[in-house]
Design a protein around this motif. Structure first.
Motif, mmCIF file in Angstrom:
data_model
loop_
_atom_site.group_PDB
_atom_site.id
_atom_site.type_symbol
_atom_site.label_atom_id
_atom_site.label_comp_id
_atom_site.label_asym_id
_atom_site.label_seq_id
_atom_site.Cartn_x
_atom_site.Cartn_y
_atom_site.Cartn_z
ATOM 1 N N LYS A 165 0.823 -1.214 0.000
ATOM 2 C CA LYS A 165 0.000 0.000 0.000
ATOM 3 C C LYS A 165 0.857 1.264 0.000
ATOM 4 C CE LYS A 165 -3.505 2.584 2.547
ATOM 5 N NZ LYS A 165 -4.324 2.691 3.768
ATOM 6 N N GLY A 166 1.877 1.319 0.840
ATOM 7 C CA GLY A 166 2.730 2.506 0.887
ATOM 8 C C GLY A 166 3.375 2.798 -0.453
ATOM 9 N N SER A 167 3.762 1.748 -1.170
ATOM 10 C CA SER A 167 4.333 1.938 -2.504
ATOM 11 C C SER A 167 3.312 2.567 -3.440
ATOM 12 C CB SER A 167 4.799 0.593 -3.080
ATOM 13 O OG SER A 167 5.880 0.068 -2.351
ATOM 14 N N ARG A 168 2.081 2.063 -3.386
ATOM 15 C CA ARG A 168 1.044 2.598 -4.269
ATOM 16 C C ARG A 168 0.768 4.067 -3.976
ATOM 17 N NH1 ARG A 168 -1.023 -2.513 -3.048
ATOM 18 N NH2 ARG A 168 -2.588 -1.726 -1.598
ATOM 19 N N VAL A 169 0.757 4.432 -2.709
ATOM 20 C CA VAL A 169 0.535 5.835 -2.345
ATOM 21 C C VAL A 169 1.624 6.713 -2.962
ATOM 22 C CG1 VAL A 169 0.521 7.470 -0.431
ATOM 23 C CG2 VAL A 169 -0.743 5.311 -0.237
ATOM 24 N N ARG A 170 2.863 6.298 -2.829
ATOM 25 C CA ARG A 170 3.968 7.086 -3.385
ATOM 26 C C ARG A 170 3.949 7.066 -4.919
ATOM 27 N NH1 ARG A 170 6.081 4.974 1.459
ATOM 28 N NH2 ARG A 170 6.700 2.993 0.506
ATOM 29 N N ARG A 203 -8.591 5.718 -5.287
ATOM 30 C CA ARG A 203 -9.540 6.494 -6.094
ATOM 31 C C ARG A 203 -9.590 7.954 -5.649
ATOM 32 N NH1 ARG A 203 -14.357 3.322 -6.453
ATOM 33 N NH2 ARG A 203 -13.794 2.707 -8.593
ATOM 34 N N ALA A 204 -9.607 8.207 -4.361
ATOM 35 C CA ALA A 204 -9.695 9.591 -3.876
ATOM 36 C C ALA A 204 -8.506 10.415 -4.362
ATOM 37 C CB ALA A 204 -9.783 9.615 -2.348
ATOM 38 N N ALA A 205 -7.310 9.828 -4.321
ATOM 39 C CA ALA A 205 -6.117 10.546 -4.787
ATOM 40 C C ALA A 205 -6.170 10.783 -6.287
ATOM 41 C CB ALA A 205 -4.856 9.773 -4.407
ATOM 42 N N MET A 209 -6.687 14.554 -8.616
ATOM 43 C CA MET A 209 -5.915 15.004 -9.781
ATOM 44 C C MET A 209 -6.811 15.298 -10.972
ATOM 45 S SD MET A 209 -2.622 12.508 -9.932
ATOM 46 C CE MET A 209 -2.924 11.091 -8.903
ATOM 47 N N GLY A 210 -8.123 15.162 -10.788
ATOM 48 C CA GLY A 210 -9.051 15.385 -11.882
ATOM 49 C C GLY A 210 -9.295 14.160 -12.729
ATOM 50 N N PHE A 233 -8.103 -0.600 -13.240
ATOM 51 C CA PHE A 233 -8.897 0.628 -13.321
ATOM 52 C C PHE A 233 -8.544 1.402 -14.583
ATOM 53 C CE2 PHE A 233 -8.740 -0.538 -8.903
ATOM 54 C CZ PHE A 233 -9.982 -0.200 -8.387
ATOM 55 N N VAL A 234 -9.525 2.185 -15.044
ATOM 56 C CA VAL A 234 -9.307 3.137 -16.138
ATOM 57 C C VAL A 234 -9.844 4.482 -15.684
ATOM 58 C CG1 VAL A 234 -9.696 3.692 -18.558
ATOM 59 C CG2 VAL A 234 -9.612 1.284 -17.850
ATOM 60 N N TYR A 235 -8.953 5.446 -15.530
ATOM 61 C CA TYR A 235 -9.308 6.805 -15.131
ATOM 62 C C TYR A 235 -9.075 7.752 -16.313
ATOM 63 C CZ TYR A 235 -9.040 5.269 -10.209
ATOM 64 O OH TYR A 235 -9.239 4.640 -9.000
ATOM 65 N N ALA A 236 -9.785 8.881 -16.305
ATOM 66 C CA ALA A 236 -9.590 9.843 -17.388
ATOM 67 C C ALA A 236 -9.867 11.263 -16.900
ATOM 68 C CB ALA A 236 -10.476 9.512 -18.576
ATOM 69 N N ARG A 237 -9.213 12.205 -17.557
ATOM 70 C CA ARG A 237 -9.447 13.638 -17.351
ATOM 71 C C ARG A 237 -9.846 14.257 -18.686
ATOM 72 N NH1 ARG A 237 -4.288 17.064 -15.716
ATOM 73 N NH2 ARG A 237 -4.042 17.154 -17.982
#
Length: 268
Positions: A165-170, A203-205, A209-210, A233-237
């Protein structure tokens, strides 16, 4: 058994092809992400080569952008063990006719190397790689590809985040810094891959970032034979999520330990 016979829920409607100029009308952008587990499944003597089935699977996804993780550039052990091991690197072998394959290595191992790939139906302008390794036991990276889609610039970033988890946060923080530095604020960007994100805690992070994804439904992708959670996951802005789909059926559960995730976005 063919992929289309595996399950009625596996059938994905075909897309129209873009023109050679890349200016064909496009209402929605279809993006798929798939961790292909290096094209091999099973353990010990039961290990089997699935890369040929994966080639059919990738074609059936019929996505504009296909984001792949754990893609082998080469592997000497696999070449010795499997008589049908492809002569091409896996990204090139899986690339459907008319698409462009872009690959970058994340990890070097005793027998070869593997990383992320993007298969694009639309013209590729340029690409770059950034190391995201958080510690020496996991080699990770991001692949950034600049594209021209329906006449406008679009950025695609393929990621495979760490198990801790810590790696993913960074790594998500590093991703945000990369986008801030490399992607113009007014241009669309898609970020897709294996986030290893149990419970969607990143997801919140990403939203901060939009970058938005579609929330709702049981879009579980892992483990493929009995999906219990969504790791992909697939995110988009500057793109609007309109649908999310996970192909299911017995054949999909054989090819990798992950199921693919297919998202569609409306263009601004």
């Amino acid at each position: 058994m063919s992929l289309r016979d595996a399950s009625t829920s596996s059938v994905i409607l075909p897309r129209s092809e873009p023109s050679e100029s890349g200016l064909a009308p496009l209402d929605t952008l279809r993006v798929a992400t798939y961790n292909i587990h290096k094209g091999v499944q099973g353990l010990g003597p039961a290990r089997r080569l699935e890369i040929h089935n994966l080639g059919l699977a990738v074609e059936q996804l019929d996505a504009d952008l296909i984001c792949l993780q754990e893609v082998r550039k080469m592997n000497r052990q696999g070449e010795r063990r499997f008589a049908r091991w492809p002569e091409q690197a896996q990204a090139d072998f899986l690339c459907p006719e008319g698409y462009t394959a872009v690959y970058e290595t994340n990890a070097f191992t005793r027998h070869g190397e593997h990383g992320n790939a993007l298969l694009s139906r639309w013209p590729v302008v340029r690409h770059r790689h950034e190391d995201m390794s958080d510690h020496r036991f996991e080699q990770r990276g991001l692949l950034h590809v600049e594209l021209t889609i329906a006449g406008q610039p679009v950025h695609a970033i393929v990621v495979h985040l760490g198990l801790i988890k810590g790696s993913r946060v960074r790594q998500v923080a590093q991703l945000g810094a990369f986008i801030e530095r490399e992607v113009p604020k007014d241009e669309p960007v898609v970020v897709a891959g294996d986030f290893n994100d149990w419970g969607a805690r990143m997801r919140a992070a990403m939203n901060a970032m939009g970058l938005k994804d579609m929330v709702g439904g049981r879009n579980f992708t892992y483990p493929s034979r009995l999906p219990l959670t969504q790791l992909d996951f697939v995110y988009a802005r500057h793109l609007h999520p309109v649908s999310l789909h996970v192909p299911r059926g017995r054949i999909w559960g054989r090819m990798s330990d992950h199921l693919p995730l297919v998202a569609e976005f409306a263009l601004d």
